[in-house]
Design a protein around this motif. Structure first.
Motif, PDB file in Angstrom:
ATOM      1  N   ASP A 174      12.101 -23.801  32.273  1.00  0.00           N
ATOM      2  CA  ASP A 174      11.285 -22.619  31.973  1.00  0.00           C
ATOM      3  C   ASP A 174      11.669 -21.965  30.650  1.00  0.00           C
ATOM      4  O   ASP A 174      10.800 -21.473  29.922  1.00  0.00           O
ATOM      5  N   ALA A 225       6.933 -26.974  33.942  1.00  0.00           N
ATOM      6  CA  ALA A 225       8.322 -27.407  33.767  1.00  0.00           C
ATOM      7  C   ALA A 225       8.440 -28.845  34.242  1.00  0.00           C
ATOM      8  O   ALA A 225       8.750 -29.116  35.399  1.00  0.00           O
ATOM      9  N   ARG A 264       5.407 -15.342  34.847  1.00  0.00           N
ATOM     10  CA  ARG A 264       6.385 -16.417  34.708  1.00  0.00           C
ATOM     11  C   ARG A 264       6.570 -16.775  33.229  1.00  0.00           C
ATOM     12  O   ARG A 264       7.694 -16.954  32.768  1.00  0.00           O
TER      13      ARG A 264
END
Length: 526
Positions: free
Chosen positions: A428, A422, A136
């Motif tokens: 993000d 976040a 991520r």
């Protein structure tokens, strides 16, 4: 149980395949392109537990483990694809970093006995599976405070060995503070004010913090030569880790003020300090030597730093006036950027004008300046909110190591898992990544450090790697319990959280965890 159910961090996509499992045989080889360091690391791990020869070759035969670099592989620089069938293992990525990440997953697909340090008669079977995975966030780090307590080169390498199993890829070293100076600064060719840079380590390298409840009370002393620092980075690079050095400015500087008298307005060196108190020291904005000193230190550190980042601190400058803080930090940012590195600072430094793409490490306090810099100045943010990432916090109020200043404690694995980076308006694309700091006021060796780090750092690893759509706290608790046997076989100390069903006990004999009560603590040895 199927080992795909135990993977940490949770991959983006996992699908069991119809067909036979893969069994690692004594005739297997590891096929890899030349110059892929993780091939040798995988071979060494598997040879140790299996006793198999496992030669590294370039051509692939049935039954082999193949590591393949593909320029056309899609998914990002750290993504990988792993396919296991009865006829072999295929791991593909576009970079060596991607292959490294895939090997960490492959390691966890094998039974925990693969972590044994002597050859055994295990059954080296892994399920037929297809995995596609990517992180991520690009930056997934831990911070080690080597200023208050010194960790040797070998100890730092040992920390790298453990953290990289969980796909951490950054190690932030807090090199200087009030109590000590840990990085060698050489005498420059030009030294207008005659500053004794060698005294930074001659005096500051002997420093350490003293805390009455720590065992032992005083931290370890020492420092890294510039060659030591290069050695740490070279080792880290083989494990897909970049090193981020920090010189904390303009506060947390008493060791420098003690070593170099000209940094003080009265020209008198400050006494060395062992206190754990913070916020009481500062450089002086009106002294030209302040900027001469910072320019030389940051220039030398940047010159020996392989990675792109240079951390200049900026936190807890409580005795620095607002005007002087802004003036100094603004100039320190300019000096740091002039070295060619991307400047990083704790979130207090978001009060100054930052260059495009600078990095803010948020840890505590007003979030608005960080968000403003991210939205208006393309700053990237490393999220280290204290209540969700500070790995030095106590598990229990009677814990023998750890701190407890952060509200909401004591902290176990769940506080580090049940949050989203976040937050506060950040998206993000604003976030470079996540970092878990380990401050060392009460830490004296790697075993104590590991006990504070694990399992909480594993929680952070999944937060930083896995998307929220594949994360689940109950499922993570189960997977965490299964990890216990692997950590124990590696000799890694970990805290046996009482709400987790552990597959093996921690190697640290000073902790006894009762399933229905808080952990109890015995004598700690230095």
């Amino acid at each position: 149980m199927n080992t795909t159910d135990h993977l940490i961090p949770r991959p983006s996509h996992v699908a069991l395949l119809d067909g036979p499992a893969y069994t690692l045989a004594s005739t297997a080889r590891i096929a890899a392109d030349p110059g892929v360091p993780v091939a040798g690391q995988l071979a060494a791990l598997l040879r140790r537990a299996t006793g198999f020869e496992l030669p590294i070759v370039q051509e692939t035969h049935p039954g082999d483990i193949t590591l393949e670099l593909e320029e056309t592989f899609d998914g990002g620089p750290e993504a990988y694809a792993l396919t296991v069938t009865g006829s072999g293992v295929m791991l593909s990525a576009s970079t060596a970093a991607g292959l490294f990440n895939g090997v960490q997953t492959l390691r966890q697909l094998f039974p925990a006995t693969i972590e044994d340090t002597e050859p055994g008669n295990g059954s080296w079977v892994i399920p037929a599976v297809e995995i596609a995975d990517a992180p991520r966030f690009a930056y997934r780090g831990l911070m080690l405070d080597v200023a208050r307590n010194f960790f040797t080169v070998d100890e730092v390498k040992e920390q790298i060995d453990v953290m990289t199993q969980f796909k951490f890829n950054a190690l932030h070293l807090h090199l200087t503070d009030d109590q000590a100076w840990r990085i060698e600064i050489l005498e420059p060719v030009e030294n207008p004010s005659g500053l004794d840079y060698a005294n930074l380590t001659a005096l500051g390298g002997k420093g350490a913090v003293e805390v009455p409840t720590a065992v032992p009370v005083r931290g370890n002393s020492g420092f890294y030569t510039q060659q030591d620092f290069r050695e740490i980075q070279a080792y880290a690079a083989t494990k897909n880790v970049l090193v981020v050095p920090e010189i904390d400015l303009p506060g947390h500087v008493n060791a420098a003020l003690a070593a170099i008298p000209q940094l003080n307005p009265d020209g008198q060196a400050k006494p060395m300090s062992t206190t754990a108190e913070v916020g009481w020291s500062t450089l002086n904005a009106d002294l030209p030597t302040t900027y001469e000193f910072v320019r030389e230190v940051l220039s030398q550190l940047a010159a020996i730093t392989v990675g792109p980042y240079l951390h200049i601190g900026g936190d807890e400058a409580h005795v620095t006036t607002r005007e002087h803080y802004i003036a100094m930090v603004q100039e320190f940012v300019r000096i740091g950027a002039h070295t060619g590195k991307t400047v990083v600072g704790w979130n207090e430094y978001a009060a100054v004008e930052l260059p495009q793409g600078a990095v803010i490490q948020y840890w505590h306090g007003d979030f608005a300046p960080t968000l403003q810099q991210a939205e208006q100045n393309a700053a990237k943010v490393v999220m280290s909110p204290a209540a969700n990432s500070y790995l030095d916090q106590k598990y229990s109020s009677d814990s023998p190591v750890g701190l407890e200043w952060v509200e909401g404690g004591p902290f176990t694995w769940s506080e580090y898992y049940n949050w989203d980076p976040a937050q506060g308006g950040l998206q993000d694309h604003h976030i470079l990544g996540v970092e878990g700091p380990l401050w060392s006021e009460t830490v004296r060796n790697n075993q104590q450090a590991q006990w504070l780090l694990y399992p909480r750092a594993v929680s952070l690893a999944e937060v930083a790697w896995s998307g929220p759509e594949v994360r689940n706290a109950g499922d993570f608790r189960r997977r965490l319990g299964a990890l216990g046997e692997r950590l124990a076989k590696q000799g890694v100390a970990f805290q046996e959280a009482p709400d987790v069903e552990w597959s093996a006990a921690s190697t640290w004999p000073f902790v006894v965890a009762a399933p229905s009560s808080s952990p109890k603590y015995g004598t700690i040895e230095a």
